[in-house]
Design a protein around this motif. Sequence first.
Motif, mmCIF file in Angstrom:
data_model
loop_
_atom_site.group_PDB
_atom_site.id
_atom_site.type_symbol
_atom_site.label_atom_id
_atom_site.label_comp_id
_atom_site.label_asym_id
_atom_site.label_seq_id
_atom_site.Cartn_x
_atom_site.Cartn_y
_atom_site.Cartn_z
ATOM 1 N N MET A 145 0.828 -1.190 0.000
ATOM 2 C CA MET A 145 0.000 0.000 0.000
ATOM 3 C C MET A 145 0.870 1.251 0.000
ATOM 4 S SD MET A 145 -2.920 1.084 -0.195
ATOM 5 C CE MET A 145 -4.272 2.006 0.359
ATOM 6 N N GLN A 146 1.918 1.217 0.826
ATOM 7 C CA GLN A 146 2.802 2.377 0.911
ATOM 8 C C GLN A 146 3.435 2.674 -0.448
ATOM 9 O OE1 GLN A 146 6.031 1.899 3.669
ATOM 10 N NE2 GLN A 146 6.390 4.077 3.796
ATOM 11 N N GLN A 147 3.854 1.638 -1.158
ATOM 12 C CA GLN A 147 4.456 1.843 -2.472
ATOM 13 C C GLN A 147 3.428 2.401 -3.468
ATOM 14 O OE1 GLN A 147 7.372 1.833 -3.905
ATOM 15 N NE2 GLN A 147 8.506 1.235 -2.107
ATOM 16 N N THR A 148 2.187 1.948 -3.378
ATOM 17 C CA THR A 148 1.143 2.455 -4.272
ATOM 18 C C THR A 148 0.929 3.942 -4.047
ATOM 19 O OG1 THR A 148 0.048 0.308 -4.267
ATOM 20 C CG2 THR A 148 -1.261 2.192 -4.994
ATOM 21 N N LEU A 149 0.837 4.342 -2.790
ATOM 22 C CA LEU A 149 0.661 5.765 -2.491
ATOM 23 C C LEU A 149 1.874 6.580 -2.921
ATOM 24 C CD1 LEU A 149 -1.039 5.499 0.993
ATOM 25 C CD2 LEU A 149 -2.118 6.078 -1.187
ATOM 26 N N ARG A 150 3.057 6.015 -2.759
ATOM 27 C CA ARG A 150 4.280 6.705 -3.184
ATOM 28 C C ARG A 150 4.269 6.922 -4.696
ATOM 29 N NH1 ARG A 150 9.434 5.763 -5.078
ATOM 30 N NH2 ARG A 150 11.037 7.088 -4.180
ATOM 31 N N GLN A 151 3.901 5.894 -5.445
ATOM 32 C CA GLN A 151 3.868 6.016 -6.903
ATOM 33 C C GLN A 151 2.805 7.025 -7.354
ATOM 34 O OE1 GLN A 151 6.131 4.822 -8.930
ATOM 35 N NE2 GLN A 151 7.145 3.786 -7.239
ATOM 36 N N TYR A 152 1.672 7.011 -6.690
ATOM 37 C CA TYR A 152 0.617 7.994 -6.978
ATOM 38 C C TYR A 152 1.148 9.407 -6.746
ATOM 39 C CZ TYR A 152 -3.213 11.079 -5.651
ATOM 40 O OH TYR A 152 -4.035 12.165 -5.512
ATOM 41 N N TRP A 153 1.818 9.604 -5.615
ATOM 42 C CA TRP A 153 2.348 10.930 -5.274
ATOM 43 C C TRP A 153 3.391 11.374 -6.296
ATOM 44 C CZ3 TRP A 153 0.982 14.790 -2.230
ATOM 45 C CH2 TRP A 153 1.891 15.798 -1.995
ATOM 46 N N LEU A 154 4.266 10.471 -6.678
ATOM 47 C CA LEU A 154 5.291 10.803 -7.666
ATOM 48 C C LEU A 154 4.670 11.182 -9.013
ATOM 49 C CD1 LEU A 154 7.947 8.036 -6.937
ATOM 50 C CD2 LEU A 154 8.159 10.497 -6.461
ATOM 51 N N ARG A 155 3.615 10.474 -9.407
ATOM 52 C CA ARG A 155 2.969 10.747 -10.701
ATOM 53 C C ARG A 155 2.215 12.065 -10.688
ATOM 54 N NH1 ARG A 155 -2.089 9.987 -12.286
ATOM 55 N NH2 ARG A 155 -2.573 8.648 -10.516
#
Length: 46
Positions: free
Chosen positions: A1-11
Amino acid sequence: MQQTLRQYWLRTSGAGGYIERIDLDKALKAVELEFCKNQSSQNGLD
């Protein structure tokens, strides 16, 4: 989940919006890479 949110934030750069499939795909790839890295370290292949 943390990685998903990180990728969303980066995008989105925090501009808002929705989590998209690309965020999930990139998160999965990041988790897989980390897992492989940890496996090779444990096996003395690092």
